[in-house]
Design a protein around this motif. Structure first.
Motif, PDB file in Angstrom:
ATOM      1  N   LEU A 114      -5.099   6.654   2.307  1.00  9.65           N
ATOM      2  CA  LEU A 114      -6.037   7.227   1.806  1.00  9.65           C
ATOM      3  C   LEU A 114      -5.514   7.762   0.408  1.00  9.65           C
ATOM      4  N   VAL A 115      -5.933   7.257  -0.907  1.00 12.74           N
ATOM      5  CA  VAL A 115      -5.468   7.860  -2.052  1.00 12.74           C
ATOM      6  C   VAL A 115      -6.369   8.869  -2.725  1.00 12.74           C
ATOM      7  N   GLU A 116      -5.863   9.866  -2.525  1.00 14.38           N
ATOM      8  CA  GLU A 116      -6.869  11.086  -3.082  1.00 14.38           C
ATOM      9  C   GLU A 116      -6.450  11.411  -4.396  1.00 14.38           C
ATOM     10  N   ALA A 117      -7.352  11.828  -5.338  1.00 15.22           N
ATOM     11  CA  ALA A 117      -6.997  12.296  -6.728  1.00 15.22           C
ATOM     12  C   ALA A 117      -7.644  13.657  -7.047  1.00 15.22           C
ATOM     13  N   GLU A 118      -7.298  14.227  -7.918  1.00 14.91           N
ATOM     14  CA  GLU A 118      -7.919  15.519  -8.346  1.00 14.91           C
ATOM     15  C   GLU A 118      -9.044  15.215  -9.103  1.00 14.91           C
TER      16      GLU A 118
ATOM     17  N   ILE B 241      -1.883   9.931   0.259  1.00 13.28           N
ATOM     18  CA  ILE B 241      -1.130  10.045  -0.742  1.00 13.28           C
ATOM     19  C   ILE B 241      -1.770  10.754  -1.994  1.00 13.28           C
ATOM     20  N   ARG B 242      -1.524  11.709  -2.497  1.00 22.81           N
ATOM     21  CA  ARG B 242      -2.076  12.344  -3.561  1.00 22.81           C
ATOM     22  C   ARG B 242      -1.595  11.851  -4.971  1.00 22.81           C
ATOM     23  N   VAL B 243      -2.658  11.623  -5.945  1.00 19.70           N
ATOM     24  CA  VAL B 243      -1.821  11.035  -7.201  1.00 19.70           C
ATOM     25  C   VAL B 243      -2.620  11.813  -8.206  1.00 19.70           C
TER      26      VAL B 243
ATOM     27  N   LYS C 111      -3.253   3.748 -10.522  1.00 22.58           N
ATOM     28  CA  LYS C 111      -2.302   4.346  -9.608  1.00 22.58           C
ATOM     29  C   LYS C 111      -2.475   3.687  -7.962  1.00 22.58           C
ATOM     30  N   VAL C 112      -3.777   3.321  -7.799  1.00 24.76           N
ATOM     31  CA  VAL C 112      -4.078   2.734  -6.335  1.00 24.76           C
ATOM     32  C   VAL C 112      -3.135   1.186  -6.273  1.00 24.76           C
ATOM     33  N   ILE C 113      -3.248   0.870  -7.402  1.00 23.30           N
ATOM     34  CA  ILE C 113      -2.386  -0.669  -7.615  1.00 23.30           C
ATOM     35  C   ILE C 113      -1.189  -0.441  -7.274  1.00 23.30           C
ATOM     36  N   GLU C 114      -0.429   0.583  -7.976  1.00 27.71           N
ATOM     37  CA  GLU C 114       0.972   1.002  -7.745  1.00 27.71           C
ATOM     38  C   GLU C 114       1.229   1.129  -6.341  1.00 27.71           C
TER      39      GLU C 114
END
Ligand code: TXA
Ligand code: MG
Length: 358
Positions: free
Chosen positions: A249-253, A356-358, A264-267
């Motif tokens: 799971l890709v979490e962002a502020e 993962i926090r981005v 960022k998700v693509i990376e």
């Protein structure tokens, strides 16, 4: 397990009483019936019959220390299941029932301890679904029911999901098509002061606070960020909603800059696919095209502007993911406001806290 299961189609809005009466007889006689609610399908048994209730745990492969919700069809039944009813429970009952909110109150002696896993409290709700209400009414008893999935799997929102998990294990499946909300009820423990949110659901906690006129405590586990203490809600310590496919799971502020977030998700997705892993992205409508252009397989969750759509698609998408047979899924996060809290609770658990926090 090898039970002869009958699948009976019923009209969700105007159900045929004869079919429901058949299912109600099965409940009264100690059998198991899968029935639709406005949230997800439930696996029901007579809540007053401990032997029938024990069957639920066996069939679902659910640990006996994880209590069940008691479903009622009229307000007076709240008093059959509960012994002491705090003011907040009455307010919720009057303003939101039938509807997707469950209250935790002190249990009455009539409810066997198998239902509540030995706890002095009981979870109660009145579902807003004509089939569920009719089934409870015609059975003449209260119905104990967890979600009708095998333990640990995503909750079933379609008859196909139910058949996959429950065929050959239950007496009757009432098929009324896809459920409305697609995520399980909001659970609030009103035996505590202030009340504690145990599980976010279709009714946002902000709405409950407004209706009750008080602040509700939101423990970390209700956000899905930490395993719970057993004392608060036994269920939360178990693995939930998980697809078989590993998920990140890709979490962002901040999700408002779609392009920045998508890059960022693509990376992250590329890091996995470069290792030779077949990678799929679970995305909102706003960003899905970035991933398709980057060559990724995408499953759509719905629009960030309509979180009801995302909630409704969530479990369905997790089950679809397993059918794709990819090696890993990268899943987008959502802002933790309103229904976003409900969605993030389910996604964090589904990812096995692989965040993962981005
Ligand atoms: O929407 C729903 O709530 C669906 C439909 C079928 O009504 N039901 C459902 O049940 O989601 P289930 O068993 O999958 O989830 C009920 C949760 C569990 O996590 C359980 O631990 C918690 O409610 N629970 C039940 N009784 C409790 C109690 N006395 N104290 C604290 N938590 C309780
Ligand atoms: Mg469940």
């Amino acid at each position: 397990m090898n039970v002869k299961t009958r699948v009976i189609k019923v009209n969700p809005i105007n159900p045929d009483e004869k079919s429901i009466a058949e299912a109600a007889n099965v409940i009264r006689d100690g059998g198991l019936v899968v029935f639709p609610t406005e949230t997800v399908y439930g696996l029901g048994a007579n809540a007053y019959d401990s032997r029938a209730v024990i069957k639920i745990f066996k069939v679902k492969e659910r640990p006996m220390d994880n209590p069940l919700i008691v479903h009622i069809c009229k307000l007076s039944e709240l008093e059959d299941a509960a012994s002491e009813i705090p003011r907040e429970a009455y307010i919720i009952a009057k303003k939101l029932w039938p509807g997707p909110v469950t209250v935790i109150v002190w249990k009455s002696n009539r409810i066997p301890h198998e239902v509540t896993a030995g706890l002095p409290t009981v979870a109660i709700r009145m579902p807003a679904h004509p089939v569920a209400l009719k089934l409870i009414e015609l059975s003449g008893v209260l119905i104990a029911a967890p979600s009708a999935n095998l333990a640990g799997r995503p909750s079933p929102t379609t008859p196909e999901h139910v058949i996959k998990d429950m065929y050959g294990r239950v007496d009757i499946i009432l098929d009324a098509g896809e459920t409305l909300f697609g995520v399980e009820s909001t659970i609030i423990d009103v035996t505590r002061k202030p009340p504690v949110l145990l599980r976010p659901g279709p009714i946002p906690v902000e709405d409950l606070e407004r209706i009750l006129g008080i602040k509700i405590k939101i423990p970390a586990f209700a956000r899905g960020v930490m395993e719970a203490e057993k004392a608060l809600s036994p269920g939360v310590k178990y693995r939930h909603y998980a697809p078989d496919t590993p998920m990140v799971l890709v979490e962002a502020e901040d999700y408002s800059d779609f392009e920045k977030y998508a890059l960022k998700v693509i990376e992250i997705a590329k890091r996995h696919s470069l290792k030779g892993l077949k990678t799929c992205i679970l995305a909102s409508t706003e960003t899905r095209n970035y991933y398709i252009k980057a060559g990724f397989r995408v499953l759509s969750l719905g629009s960030r502007r309509n979180l009801y759509e995302v909630a409704k698609n969530l479990f369905k998408t997790l089950r679809k993911l397993d059918e794709l047979r990819v090696d890993i899924a990268i899943c987008e996060g959502f802002e933790e406001k309103g229904l976003g809290l409900t969605i993030m609770n389910r996604l964090r658990k589904a990812s096995g806290y692989n965040i993962i926090r981005v």
